[in-house]
Each structure stands twice: as C-alpha cells, then as structure tokens.
Scaffold this active site. Sequence first.
Site, PDB file in Angstrom:
ATOM      1  N   HIS A  19      31.562  23.701  -9.290  1.00 24.20           N
ATOM      2  CA  HIS A  19      31.230  24.008  -7.901  1.00 24.20           C
ATOM      3  C   HIS A  19      31.026  25.507  -7.749  1.00 24.20           C
ATOM      4  O   HIS A  19      31.184  26.057  -6.670  1.00 24.20           O
ATOM      5  CB  HIS A  19      32.329  23.590  -6.934  1.00 24.20           C
ATOM      6  CG  HIS A  19      32.983  22.284  -7.248  1.00 24.20           C
ATOM      7  ND1 HIS A  19      34.098  22.184  -8.033  1.00 24.20           N
ATOM      8  CD2 HIS A  19      32.651  21.031  -6.877  1.00 24.20           C
ATOM      9  CE1 HIS A  19      34.442  20.903  -8.124  1.00 24.20           C
ATOM     10  NE2 HIS A  19      33.592  20.186  -7.442  1.00 24.20           N
ATOM     11  N   HIS A  60      -3.476  23.924 -23.791  1.00 25.63           N
ATOM     12  CA  HIS A  60      -4.607  24.175 -24.678  1.00 25.63           C
ATOM     13  C   HIS A  60      -4.378  25.423 -25.530  1.00 25.63           C
ATOM     14  O   HIS A  60      -4.705  25.435 -26.730  1.00 25.63           O
ATOM     15  CB  HIS A  60      -5.894  24.317 -23.869  1.00 25.63           C
ATOM     16  CG  HIS A  60      -7.124  24.417 -24.737  1.00 25.63           C
ATOM     17  ND1 HIS A  60      -7.619  23.331 -25.424  1.00 25.63           N
ATOM     18  CD2 HIS A  60      -7.921  25.461 -25.055  1.00 25.63           C
ATOM     19  CE1 HIS A  60      -8.678  23.717 -26.123  1.00 25.63           C
ATOM     20  NE2 HIS A  60      -8.882  24.987 -25.920  1.00 25.63           N
ATOM     21  N   GLY A 118      -1.739  24.682 -28.186  1.00 31.50           N
ATOM     22  CA  GLY A 118      -2.272  23.715 -29.146  1.00 31.50           C
ATOM     23  C   GLY A 118      -3.246  24.375 -30.122  1.00 31.50           C
ATOM     24  O   GLY A 118      -3.179  24.171 -31.342  1.00 31.50           O
ATOM     25  N   SER A 140      -7.429  18.176 -28.410  1.00 30.91           N
ATOM     26  CA  SER A 140      -8.158  19.230 -29.109  1.00 30.91           C
ATOM     27  C   SER A 140      -7.792  19.238 -30.585  1.00 30.91           C
ATOM     28  O   SER A 140      -8.633  19.528 -31.438  1.00 30.91           O
ATOM     29  CB  SER A 140      -7.902  20.597 -28.463  1.00 30.91           C
ATOM     30  OG  SER A 140      -6.595  21.042 -28.750  1.00 30.91           O
ATOM     31  N   GLY A 190     -14.854  12.137 -28.343  1.00 33.58           N
ATOM     32  CA  GLY A 190     -14.537  12.456 -26.951  1.00 33.58           C
ATOM     33  C   GLY A 190     -15.311  11.626 -25.947  1.00 33.58           C
ATOM     34  O   GLY A 190     -14.883  11.435 -24.825  1.00 33.58           O
ATOM     35  N   ARG A 227     -10.312  28.263  -7.096  1.00 36.02           N
ATOM     36  CA  ARG A 227     -10.446  28.671  -5.687  1.00 36.02           C
ATOM     37  C   ARG A 227     -10.646  27.454  -4.795  1.00 36.02           C
ATOM     38  O   ARG A 227     -10.060  27.349  -3.728  1.00 36.02           O
ATOM     39  CB  ARG A 227     -11.627  29.634  -5.545  1.00 36.02           C
ATOM     40  CG  ARG A 227     -11.374  31.015  -6.145  1.00 36.02           C
ATOM     41  CD  ARG A 227     -12.439  32.019  -5.703  1.00 36.02           C
ATOM     42  NE  ARG A 227     -13.768  31.660  -6.151  1.00 36.02           N
ATOM     43  CZ  ARG A 227     -14.312  32.042  -7.330  1.00 36.02           C
ATOM     44  NH1 ARG A 227     -13.598  32.775  -8.174  1.00 36.02           N
ATOM     45  NH2 ARG A 227     -15.523  31.687  -7.655  1.00 36.02           N
ATOM     46  N   ASP A 272     -12.935  21.494 -18.972  1.00 29.49           N
ATOM     47  CA  ASP A 272     -12.030  21.569 -20.105  1.00 29.49           C
ATOM     48  C   ASP A 272     -12.187  22.960 -20.727  1.00 29.49           C
ATOM     49  O   ASP A 272     -13.317  23.439 -20.885  1.00 29.49           O
ATOM     50  CB  ASP A 272     -12.481  20.469 -21.068  1.00 29.49           C
ATOM     51  CG  ASP A 272     -11.645  20.383 -22.309  1.00 29.49           C
ATOM     52  OD1 ASP A 272     -10.993  19.362 -22.486  1.00 29.49           O
ATOM     53  OD2 ASP A 272     -11.677  21.333 -23.114  1.00 29.49           O
ATOM     54  N   GLY A 318     -12.023  23.756 -23.640  1.00 31.35           N
ATOM     55  CA  GLY A 318     -12.421  23.637 -25.040  1.00 31.35           C
ATOM     56  C   GLY A 318     -13.700  24.388 -25.360  1.00 31.35           C
ATOM     57  O   GLY A 318     -13.873  24.883 -26.483  1.00 31.35           O
TER      58      GLY A 318
END
Lengths: 579, 579
Positions: B217, B401, B404, B445, B486, B543, B556, B558
């Site tokens: 607490h 991304h 990765g 990816s 893909g 935006r 993406d 990529g």
Amino acid sequence: MTRLFNDPDDFAAEMTAGFAAASARWVRAVPGGVVRSTAAAEPTVSLVVGGGSGHYPAFAGLVGPGLAHGAAMGNIFASPSTQQVHSVAATADQGRGVLLSYGNYAGDVLNFDAAQERLRTAGVDCRTLVVTDDVSSAGPQERDRRRGIAGDLTVFKVAGAACEAGHDLDDVERVARLANDRTRSLGVAFGGCTLPGAGEPLFDVPAGRMGVGLGIHGEPGIDEADVPTAAGLAGLLVDGLLAEVPDGAGARVVPILNGLGSVKYEELFVVYGAVHRLLTEAGCEVVDPEVGEFCTSFDMAGASLTLLWLDDTPGELEQLWSAPCDTPAFRRGRDAGQHAVTVPGGPGAAGTAPLPVPEAGPGSRECGTRIAAVLADVAAALDEHADEFGRLDRVAGDGDHGIGMQRGGRAARDAAADAAGRGAGAGTVLRRAGEAWGDRAGGASGAIWAGMLAALGTALGDDTAPDTARVAAGVSAAERAVERSGGAAVGDKTMVDAIVPFHRALAARSEAGDDLATAWAAAAREATTAAEATRELRARLGRARAHGDRSIGTPDPGAVSFALVVRTAGERLREAAEC
Amino acid sequence: MTRLFNDPDDFAAEMTAGFAAASARWVRAVPGGVVRSTAAAEPTVSLVVGGGSGHYPAFAGLVGPGLAHGAAMGNIFASPSTQQVHSVAATADQGRGVLLSYGNYAGDVLNFDAAQERLRTAGVDCRTLVVTDDVSSAGPQERDRRRGIAGDLTVFKVAGAACEAGHDLDDVERVARLANDRTRSLGVAFGGCTLPGAGEPLFDVPAGRMGVGLGIHGEPGIDEADVPTAAGLAGLLVDGLLAEVPDGAGARVVPILNGLGSVKYEELFVVYGAVHRLLTEAGCEVVDPEVGEFCTSFDMAGASLTLLWLDDTPGELEQLWSAPCDTPAFRRGRDAGQHAVTVPGGPGAAGTAPLPVPEAGPGSRECGTRIAAVLADVAAALDEHADEFGRLDRVAGDGDHGIGMQRGGRAARDAAADAAGRGAGAGTVLRRAGEAWGDRAGGASGAIWAGMLAALGTALGDDTAPDTARVAAGVSAAERAVERSGGAAVGDKTMVDAIVPFHRALAARSEAGDDLATAWAAAAREATTAAEATRELRARLGRARAHGDRSIGTPDPGAVSFALVVRTAGERLREAAEC
C-alpha cells in the site's frame, strides 16, 4: 512501461528460457518455442499455436494437457519465423497430423503457411485455422480479414479439447472452425505499452480518451471516445457484440472479459458485473464466464470482451470449452473439487431485518436526536476534509484515511438518523452509529471509531439526558477503548496524542462545573493543538523522506481527523446551548 | 491508474458483486465477502482469509476446494470490519472450528481479533495465524512485527490443504505456523497505483529509481536504488532472501515471483530465469515454482520474490503445497493430466551442428566475400535507422519494423560472414543470410527478406562470378517472391512500390549494357523516389488520423527500408568498382 530486461535484443529469448524454467511441469523449450513436457497415453492430433511475444498467456501459457501441444514464440510483437513454426510443429507432431492456429496477422499468415507447406512436403497432414474474432477490424461481410485477439482462447481451447478426446484431424479442424465462427470480440485501449529498451510508448491515447477497436499492437481503431464509467464501457462492448450474433447461435453464451495488461482485476470485475447484467437483460444465458488476463499487450491499458456463442442446449461446443485442461496459465479441472457439491443460497444469503430499538426515556431520546444532528455535521466536515486526510496519510501510510473517515462518517450519520427517527435513546443512537461506522469504513480507524462510539454510548445509556460528568466519563471510557485496541501511547504520534488531552481537559472542566458546550469547546482546542503538532511532524516527515531520512517514523493522521470531529461536534453543541 | 469505475464509493461493493457473478462455480457472496459455493463431503476445519480489496487474487480469488473456505473483503486497501470478518467466518464454519489467516496490518489485526472474540463467545473454536513474510519491514529478531505480502499464498495454501485432508484445528494451526516460519518475501516498486476516483498516485518513485522493500500500500521501504537490469533485480531479491534462511530449512525451496500489477509476465519470466539460476548456483533445489500475479496492488509497478523453504526430503509441507486445489485464481490438479507422463529431452532438444558449405567456383567465392561485406554495411545502416523505421511503423502498424529489420540485418551479416569465411559461393552466402534473417527477425518483413535473398541466391548460384544480367534476373526472381508472399501490388503502399521500379530500372540498364555498379545505383535512385512517396503518405496519414480521418489506409514502411538497403548496397558496389 517495460522496465525489467537485460539486453533488449535478448528479451524474447530470455523470456522463453525463464518461462520454460518456471513451467517445466508443463513445457520444455525446443528451437522456436515450447512443446509439452508430458505425453498422452495414446497419440492424438497435435494443436500448435503461436504468434509474437508480449501477449502472455497467449501463446506459450496455453500449452499443456487438454489444450495446445506446442507454441511457436516469435520476437516481441513479431510473428515467429517459418523455421520456428516448423521446428515446433515437427516436434509436436505425434503422427496423427497437426492443426496450426493463430491470430490473423500478415506476418503470421506468411510464416505459418510456409511452415505448413514444409510439413506437407515432409508427409505431415497439416491444416490451418486462422482466428478472426475482432469485429472492429473489418465488416461482417469480410470476416476472414478480421484480426485475432482474445478470441484465440476459445478456438484453441475447443480444438485442444477435441485433440485430447482423440478426434481425427478433420474433426479437430471442424470444431475449431465452428468455435471461430461463434466467437466475437471487441476491445478498447486507454494507453500503449513501451517495449523493452524503447524510448516512447508504442502509441498514445489522449488522457481521458480511449481508442475503440484498437488492436493489441496499437493497430488503428474505429473510433475514439471519452473514457466512460465501468457500466458505460460494459454497455459499449455488449452492444457492439450483440449487433452481430453469429448464424446458428443459441441464447447461451460464454463471456470472456480480458485485461490487456494494466487494467486490473478489480476494475474488470466492476465492468463484468454490468456485462453479466446486460447480457441477462438481453435474454442471454451466461455460461462459465472468465474474467482475467488471457491475451495481453505487455502493460497496455485496455480491455476486451469476447463472446463464445453456444447452442441452445448444452452440446459439443460447450463440452469442449468446459473440458478439463492443465496449462501454465489456464486450468480447468475437477480434481480438487470432485467431491464438492454446489450449495445454492445458504446462511447469510438472506437479507436482514432492521434491528428493533430499545425503550428509552424522553430526555435520552431528545439527546439522541441531537447526537444524530451532530453526526450529520461531522459527516459533512469529513466529506469536506477527505482529500486533505488522504494526502496526509499518503506521506507515510496507504492514503485511505480520508476515504475511510468519509465512509464511516456517512454510515454513522445514516444509522444515527434511522435510530433517532425510530425513538432510540442517546446510548443506542451512538452504539448503532459506531457499528455502522466500523462496518462501512473498515480498516484500523473504522474499528477504533466503532469502539469509541460504542464505549461512549454504553456510558450515556438510554434512560435520561446525560450531564457533563456523564459525558466526561463516557469520553474516558472511549479513550480507554482506543488505547486498548491500538496499543499506542501519547507520543507515538497517533490519535492517542489528541484524545488524551481532549479527555483530560473535558474531565477537568467538568469537575470545575463548566456546562457541556463550554467544557467541550475547551477540550476540542486542546485536541486541535495536539493534532497540529502531529501535522507538523508529518510535513517534516515528507521533507525528510524526500531527502532519504527515515528516522522520524510514521505519524498517523488519526489525531488530525479526531480533532476535526470533536471541533465540529463542539460547534453544534454551542449552537444548541445558545438557542 | 485505475480508470474503470462508476461511483468510486461503490467500487468495492460492485467489485465484489462482479467477482461473485463471474465466479459462481467457486463462491457465493455473503455479507462481508464470499464463501465457497461448494461443500465437501465431510465437514472440515474452515480457513477464512481476508484483507482490504485491491490485491486480487488475494484474497477472494483463493476461495475454493483445497484452499480457503471464505474471504472477508474490506474496502480498497482497508481492513474488513469486525462485522464483515464475523459474518464470513460464521457462515464458513462447519462445526470443526475456524482458522483466521491474513497479512499483518494494524487494522486487520484489530478487526480479525475482535471477530475471533465474538466467534469464541458464540462457542466456535477459532484460532489466528498472522502472515509475516516481508523481511524488509522489521529485523529477524522482530519477525512478528513484519508485514504480510505475497507469502500469504504459501500459508493459505498449506493451511487449506490441511483442512481439505481432514486435519483438526490444532493441526491446521500448526502447519500454517510452520509455513509462515518457512516463508520469506522481499519486494521492489517502481511506481504507485491511483485509486478509483483519486487525483494522484498513492505514491511516487522518481523515474529510473525503485523503492526496495516498499509495501503493497506504499508503506515506506528500506532503501531506494536505480532500476537495475532484470538479472540485477534477481540478484538483489535472491541475496536479500538467502541472507535469512529459516531455522530447520533444507536446501529445497519453492520460489514465487509475484507481479504487483503492471510489471508483466514477460518481464517476470526474464527475471525468473536469473532467479532460478542464482538459487541453483547457491546450492538450492528449486521445487514447483510459480511466476505470475498472486498479491497485487491494483496496477502498481513492482515485483516481489517469495521463498517457501521445504525440508530436505519431500515431506508434509511439500505435500500440502502441491496438493490439488481449484479456486478462481489459483488451481493445481492432475485431472486433465492424469494420464500424462513427463518426457525429458526428446527431439529438438539437442544442439545443431553447423551446416556444411557446398563447393563453389573461385569467382563465385570472391563474389560471396563481397556480398558478406555489403551485408555488413546494410546491417550498420539498419542499426542506424532502426528508430526511424520504428517511428514510421508506429503511425499505422505495431512499431516493430525497425527492430525487425535490425535483428534480420545483423543475423544476415553474421551468417554471410560465417558462410563466406568457410569458402561459400555467392548463392550460398545469400541463401544462408536469408535463412538467418527470416529466423531471427520473424514477422512479415522477416519472411519477405528471407524469400528475396533466397531467390537472388538461387539465381546467382555458386559456380561463377555473376554478371549484371544475372543479377538483374535474380532481382526479378526476388521481386516475384515478394509479390507471391505478400499478395500486394504497386500502389498498395507496401515494399512492392519500391521493389518494382528498382527491378525495372536494373533490368533496363542491364540491357543497355551498364556495369553493375552504375545500373544498381540508377535502380536504387528509382526505389528511393518511390519510397519517399510512401513516406510522404505516412506523414499525411499521421496528420489525418490526428484529425480522425482514417480514409488513407495503412502504408507499410517496407518501401522505405528497402530503398535504404539497396542504396547502401549500391554505395559499396561503387566503391568496389572504383578500386
């Protein structure tokens, strides 16, 4: 945010190793993830699940008898690689074929499909069931484009139970598809997680707002709204899911209320109460609900509701959902409860009739009415100062003193008004107020105030209007009750520091012949002075702790709130004496 | 912070009602808390636990066969009142006596003791065992002054199992005392929870610091320190607990690593890996560990380690700890796994020998070495841009991304260097790099880059140094691999938007007779231009989403990372051509 890691690049590997060490009863680590550390008596179809890491107990926490046979564990929020899926599935295969099942994300589809091809090339019969439960991620006409979120659990559980029961691969695939067709989920998020080593959260939601339909890796939602009440959130989730009842579904439904990480159990239970009510009001029969964390996103703040729609009469789906299983994170079983029988109702379930009020003399009854008025003033004063007491308590304690005094004061006010309204004397009014205070406030201060009011009430009795001496004797009894229950002495910086000077001053003024209002006001001034000294100590404590000095100890805000109560009571006594 | 509530004053009551609705298989609500909804075949001693709310699964989540018979549920962080404890205990009593057990806090002691007095007055044999596991709250000579934290679980579990086994009250009290004597805990906190309706957290810990020994607490700790690594925290907790091994303890120990609310499972598993190792190195034998949330403080950020010290040979304590139980939050049982046998080792558990490298011609080997150098440059560039790619991905995706690509690039670099160092040709270097990229990066990816490098490698082969036309043919094969896996087309704002112009320009320049470095540089410029267009789209998306417009879709990142890779490779090719 995620705080505990070594090299962030090693996080997923170290997490897997730690999980396997903690869960050796169920799993062992293999390249790419985990498989069961146990074997069934006869070979069965193998269920292999998986996905990125960061969603525990999805996916590795669901490996064990009655559920999955293996889980491919990718990096954080990244699909496992083809090699990982292949390695786990090839190890888990028992010669009766493999069902791959996972949530519908592009990376997962790519890698699981490639692994399936490799398994088939090697002669392993392999099928795939992609979970698509998230109604917010595509319309009802595009169900196969939807993401998989917490509905993973129902699909995996049903498929795993079918494997355990010895069904063949065709049949395991069929029931997994049925479970997915009958499962719908909808979630909201209040804030994103920060990944190990990352400098900022994965996503932000403005304070006081929530993303509706936000994915478990921060994928876009369908709407943004103000954070509602718990009941409001339950309504949004239930309405969203009742808008799309699956074909063939009956009125029986399994709700799964899932926390994403830092929305905690207590909040989930408050929401669940409303979910349960709304489903029942909509004509659904709730079966076997689950409330907890089943598919998380680290410590993301969010929640989702999943509904698994059963048939109208208990059938295959329900049997598979409720079949025993034993995994690190999800267990169902009757082992411990096999001789247990459900007991409906029972003692304590019934309501309680109001306690009768004992006979009282007219003077004591009039005094009881005045005490009820005093307690109404006290409750108002405690309401007003609740935040201040909370802040005082936070310096050294758990911050609940304000809310405890507020709850106790309100309960005492209501109980006193009820008793006085039914003709109770002063003693009964005080005793009932004390019982209500203690019951509603709980905590140490609740017990102490209950004891003080009971002692004072017993001293005043219900026969006649008490004089100043009898009140002073009652306060003396109350003071002894406090010292007995708390074990504290003057100087320990507790409520005792205020009640002792209060009691002494009241006794002295009473002996000197003062009327009650005058004596009480003088005593209240003594209590206030003493309380101010403990308050000053608390301020010093706060400063000292900020500088790392813990030598002052931990004063209790009870002296300050005690002084407020007796001061408030004194003002009402003076007004009464003046008119 | 706690976000989901209705009227904060009703939180605890609504939480209890929702919990009971969700958990009817195990409990039913009674005034003051919950009792089991099941009954054993024969009356047993009843174990009644309890405390303030906000610590789920402590305390109500532990009621069910094999564990507690009832839980008194106080307000948030406040002891249950005397009436609450009495009500739950009187209802739970089966005529063989009641053991009250709870953590050592002043308010709880006050109210449970008063309830015990009432039960005894009514002729119920009632005993109390106060849990005192927190080593940070008082010294070893004052063990009875210590607070109770996550060690509640071991004491309750052992006592509950003894009740279930039919032991009498003397014996249940004895084993509960033994479990408490053998249980030690130590915790840390990084930040406090905000209670329902409160405006600020219960306590703060400065960013990057942690309170050592802080209570559940927010009670004062014994020290403050920088947040350590996961391994550092494991060391601190293990050292703190090994400094006080209980009298009579053997070397066998049950570790319980507990999350306080928003330190999540993955982090706990990383810490647990080190705890397990340190305990083993210290000569302990780890038995039946638990990692998860057992005693929380809403969403407080913190963790604690509890050790239950067993005897040297499996005995009474271990048997009671591991006995089956079935409660809403803590279950042990063998129902589903009764025919399961543990399989040590097995396929996949062994290490893997390095793959041999196929024969290669001298021109191809020289080219393989150059490719390894290109991949080293690419890995460095991806390291440098990892944060930027992560930010790009966060606009519409899951933000992984960057990490990765970084992981994949590093793995490809290492695999290529290894293969080239062992005399591999260009094709093998690329294929090994692709496999490593896919395996280590995971995700979509990872699979795509693995496929591209494999296709390029297959086209280049291991026989001779490839000319520009062969490289262009390889890139064409790589492009087809991307489109196949893909399913995306040009204009879908994915990596395809960059690889298609890259491949076309390379093929055109190759046909026009350009050397590889010139052709590649021109193609890389095309890819960069295309990628910049998707990058601009992403900025607009960010935006637009901030203004609630979701019409742009989800580009993406990529294409941007692809352009970086081919640009980096082009620079190395130009340097090689120049020297």
